[in-house]
Design an enzyme around this catalytic site. Structure first.
Site, PDB file in Angstrom:
ATOM      1  N   ARG A  33     -49.037  10.508 -18.270  1.00 32.49           N
ATOM      2  CA  ARG A  33     -47.657  10.425 -17.779  1.00 32.49           C
ATOM      3  C   ARG A  33     -46.985   9.099 -18.132  1.00 32.49           C
ATOM      4  O   ARG A  33     -45.754   8.989 -18.060  1.00 32.49           O
ATOM      5  CB  ARG A  33     -47.624  10.634 -16.258  1.00 32.49           C
ATOM      6  CG  ARG A  33     -47.709  12.091 -15.850  1.00 32.49           C
ATOM      7  CD  ARG A  33     -47.947  12.231 -14.360  1.00 32.49           C
ATOM      8  NE  ARG A  33     -46.983  11.509 -13.548  1.00 32.49           N
ATOM      9  CZ  ARG A  33     -45.791  11.993 -13.164  1.00 32.49           C
ATOM     10  NH1 ARG A  33     -45.418  13.196 -13.551  1.00 32.49           N
ATOM     11  NH2 ARG A  33     -44.990  11.286 -12.402  1.00 32.49           N
ATOM     12  N   MET A  34     -47.764   8.103 -18.517  1.00 32.27           N
ATOM     13  CA  MET A  34     -47.173   6.826 -18.909  1.00 32.27           C
ATOM     14  C   MET A  34     -46.354   6.951 -20.200  1.00 32.27           C
ATOM     15  O   MET A  34     -45.573   6.062 -20.541  1.00 32.27           O
ATOM     16  CB  MET A  34     -48.266   5.766 -19.089  1.00 32.27           C
ATOM     17  CG  MET A  34     -48.862   5.260 -17.785  1.00 32.27           C
ATOM     18  SD  MET A  34     -47.672   4.361 -16.754  1.00 32.27           S
ATOM     19  CE  MET A  34     -47.541   2.829 -17.680  1.00 32.27           C
ATOM     20  N   ARG A  36     -44.079   9.215 -20.723  1.00 33.10           N
ATOM     21  CA  ARG A  36     -42.740   9.751 -20.462  1.00 33.10           C
ATOM     22  C   ARG A  36     -41.733   8.612 -20.382  1.00 33.10           C
ATOM     23  O   ARG A  36     -42.022   7.534 -19.857  1.00 33.10           O
ATOM     24  CB  ARG A  36     -42.735  10.572 -19.173  1.00 33.10           C
ATOM     25  CG  ARG A  36     -42.981   9.776 -17.908  1.00 33.10           C
ATOM     26  CD  ARG A  36     -43.156  10.673 -16.701  1.00 33.10           C
ATOM     27  NE  ARG A  36     -43.500   9.887 -15.524  1.00 33.10           N
ATOM     28  CZ  ARG A  36     -42.746   9.784 -14.429  1.00 33.10           C
ATOM     29  NH1 ARG A  36     -41.622  10.463 -14.354  1.00 33.10           N
ATOM     30  NH2 ARG A  36     -43.123   9.047 -13.402  1.00 33.10           N
ATOM     31  N   CYS A  60     -39.581 -23.159   7.418  1.00 37.28           N
ATOM     32  CA  CYS A  60     -39.765 -24.493   6.854  1.00 37.28           C
ATOM     33  C   CYS A  60     -40.073 -25.523   7.952  1.00 37.28           C
ATOM     34  O   CYS A  60     -39.647 -25.366   9.097  1.00 37.28           O
ATOM     35  CB  CYS A  60     -38.507 -24.919   6.098  1.00 37.28           C
ATOM     36  SG  CYS A  60     -38.299 -24.109   4.495  1.00 37.28           S
ATOM     37  N   ALA A  66     -35.495 -18.424  15.436  1.00 36.94           N
ATOM     38  CA  ALA A  66     -34.518 -17.590  16.145  1.00 36.94           C
ATOM     39  C   ALA A  66     -34.601 -17.742  17.664  1.00 36.94           C
ATOM     40  O   ALA A  66     -33.596 -17.592  18.358  1.00 36.94           O
ATOM     41  CB  ALA A  66     -34.704 -16.124  15.746  1.00 36.94           C
ATOM     42  N   CYS A 165     -40.832  -8.048   2.503  1.00 38.26           N
ATOM     43  CA  CYS A 165     -40.915  -9.423   2.999  1.00 38.26           C
ATOM     44  C   CYS A 165     -39.510 -10.010   3.079  1.00 38.26           C
ATOM     45  O   CYS A 165     -38.794 -10.068   2.072  1.00 38.26           O
ATOM     46  CB  CYS A 165     -41.790 -10.268   2.075  1.00 38.26           C
ATOM     47  SG  CYS A 165     -41.968 -11.975   2.607  1.00 38.26           S
ATOM     48  N   SER A 166     -39.119 -10.475   4.247  1.00 41.01           N
ATOM     49  CA  SER A 166     -37.759 -10.958   4.462  1.00 41.01           C
ATOM     50  C   SER A 166     -37.613 -12.459   4.238  1.00 41.01           C
ATOM     51  O   SER A 166     -36.504 -12.977   4.313  1.00 41.01           O
ATOM     52  CB  SER A 166     -37.301 -10.609   5.890  1.00 41.01           C
ATOM     53  OG  SER A 166     -38.161 -11.214   6.848  1.00 41.01           O
ATOM     54  N   HIS A 171     -46.415 -17.064   3.410  1.00 46.14           N
ATOM     55  CA  HIS A 171     -46.946 -16.833   4.750  1.00 46.14           C
ATOM     56  C   HIS A 171     -47.618 -15.470   4.833  1.00 46.14           C
ATOM     57  O   HIS A 171     -47.458 -14.612   3.964  1.00 46.14           O
ATOM     58  CB  HIS A 171     -45.832 -16.916   5.801  1.00 46.14           C
ATOM     59  CG  HIS A 171     -44.864 -15.764   5.762  1.00 46.14           C
ATOM     60  ND1 HIS A 171     -43.894 -15.638   4.784  1.00 46.14           N
ATOM     61  CD2 HIS A 171     -44.725 -14.677   6.579  1.00 46.14           C
ATOM     62  CE1 HIS A 171     -43.191 -14.541   4.998  1.00 46.14           C
ATOM     63  NE2 HIS A 171     -43.669 -13.932   6.074  1.00 46.14           N
ATOM     64  N   GLN A 173     -49.279 -12.549   8.092  1.00 45.60           N
ATOM     65  CA  GLN A 173     -49.203 -12.179   9.497  1.00 45.60           C
ATOM     66  C   GLN A 173     -50.588 -11.811  10.020  1.00 45.60           C
ATOM     67  O   GLN A 173     -51.483 -11.436   9.253  1.00 45.60           O
ATOM     68  CB  GLN A 173     -48.248 -11.000   9.700  1.00 45.60           C
ATOM     69  CG  GLN A 173     -46.816 -11.290   9.292  1.00 45.60           C
ATOM     70  CD  GLN A 173     -45.873 -10.174   9.689  1.00 45.60           C
ATOM     71  OE1 GLN A 173     -45.816  -9.766  10.849  1.00 45.60           O
ATOM     72  NE2 GLN A 173     -45.129  -9.665   8.720  1.00 45.60           N
TER      73      GLN A 173
END
Length: 367
Positions: A33-34, A36, A60, A66, A165-166, A171, A173
């Site tokens: 399929r690669m 295509r 930082c 927040a 990732c915001s 980092h 979790q």
């Protein structure tokens, strides 16, 4: 039947199934399929110019988060409780519904965030070896602390906006829970069944086999090897394995932790060099359960880390797990052997380091 030609099997050309012993499932491999052409969605390339310090970035050093708390001026790793946790230690019990189709259970735990480094413009492959060793040491410290109480401590890193990732600051979790989550529970069952049948840990035998066969090994050293597993689902998925029998991160020797820092830098450098971008992925550690399970025999377990990167064709084209994958079965578009060979043959020097050296040489020549 008459007229049929005898065609020998070629894994790069013919679809086939591969068994995943960690999940007791099968993966459809369709490498042809690669070929295509791609006219689908194109992702935004990862941001390459991250400021070393951003006064608005809550991760930082010295900045306010927040919840109003101020980060210390940390110069190494920094651990703090997640300001928006998915698990809390004092959540009320939902009670029990007697009907089998409407079961609920109490979910309690604690969520933490761990910064790898004070600078926002570095990632693990660009950090110094001893800086990565400090990350490994901190992982083990967290596991020992939270694992004294909680049955499962999940250490994981989502890297890149493509993986949700915001924040670009390096980092990970840590989520500790009073229950054994689905994936480790399934892995526990599969490893236990293999151990009972064959008398040795599944992943210890697997690491030995891969070290001998070599075709799926990406990088290796005296204590570790990283492979694209035989049953990989994601295009450049890798499995990081110790060579000796190890149950948990806390059991690693000083030498093994240093070896882990080395191989992580090597593997993640290969990832970044593939498309010359900061390679997105989700990764996490799986080891023997903790808390009440510390007193049990967990000889069937073997410590390992999963890396799940989404990119397939380029820095902007990812693998989509939709349709057939969601409704029927996992499927991949190139063989694990092809993926391992591509990664293995990439330079050991990070492309950013090489670019900086080229820039320095150019400036020296012009002066």
């Amino acid at each position: 039947m008459s007229g049929e030609q005898d065609v020998s099997f070629d894994p790069k050309e013919h679809q086939h199934l591969r068994y995943n012993p960690l999940r007791d499932t099968w993966v459809l491999v369709s490498a042809h399929r690669m070929k295509r052409p791609w006219a689908g969605q194109v992702e935004k390339p990862p941001e390459e110019h991250i400021p070393r310090y951003d006064p608005k970035n809550p991760l930082c050093p010295g900045n306010t988060r927040a919840n109003g708390k101020v980060n210390p001026d940390y110069d190494s790793t920094f651990l703090f409780e997640n300001d928006f946790p998915a698990l809390q230690p004092d959540a009320p019990d939902p009670g029990v519904d007697q009907h089998p189709l409407f079961q609920t259970r109490a979910a309690r735990g604690i969520c933490k965030v761990m910064c790898f480094h004070p600078w926002s413009d570095v990632t693990l492959p660009l950090m110094k070896k001893q800086e990565v060793v400090k990350v490994v040491d901190k992982w083990a410290e967290i596991l020992e602390e939270l694992g004294a109480t909680y049955p499962w401590v999940q250490i994981f890193e989502n890297k890149g906006a493509m993986m949700g990732c915001s924040n670009p600051h390096p980092h990970c979790q840590v989520w500790a829970s009073n229950f054994l989550p689905n994936e480790p529970a399934l892995s526990d069952r599969c490893q236990r069944n293999y151990y009972q049948k064959h008398g040795e840990p599944l992943l210890l035998e697997y690491a030995r086999q891969e070290a001998e066969r070599k075709d799926r090994v990406v990088v290796e050293n005296f204590a570790w090897l990283a492979v694209v597993p035989h049953w990989a689902t994601w295009p450049y998925q890798t499995l990081l394995l110790p060579r000796r029998h190890v149950l948990r991160l806390t059991d690693l020797t000083t030498e093994e932790r240093e070896g882990l820092a080395d191989i992580m830098k090597q593997l993640l450098t290969k990832y970044d060099n593939l498309f010359e971008v900061s390679f997105p992925y989700s990764m996490g550690w799986h080891g023997a359960p903790t808390g009440p399970h510390l007193k049990e025999d967990n000889s069937h377990w073997q410590l390992h880390a999963h890396y799940y990167p989404p990119l397939l064709r380029s820095a902007t084209v990812k693998k989509f797990m939709v349709g057939y994958e969601m409704l029927a079965q996992e499927q991949r578009d190139l063989t694990p052997e092809q993926a391992a060979e591509k990664l293995r043959n990439l330079p050991d020097q990070h492309y950013k380091t090489r670019e900086n050296q080229d820039l320095k040489e150019t400036k020296e020549k012009s002066t």
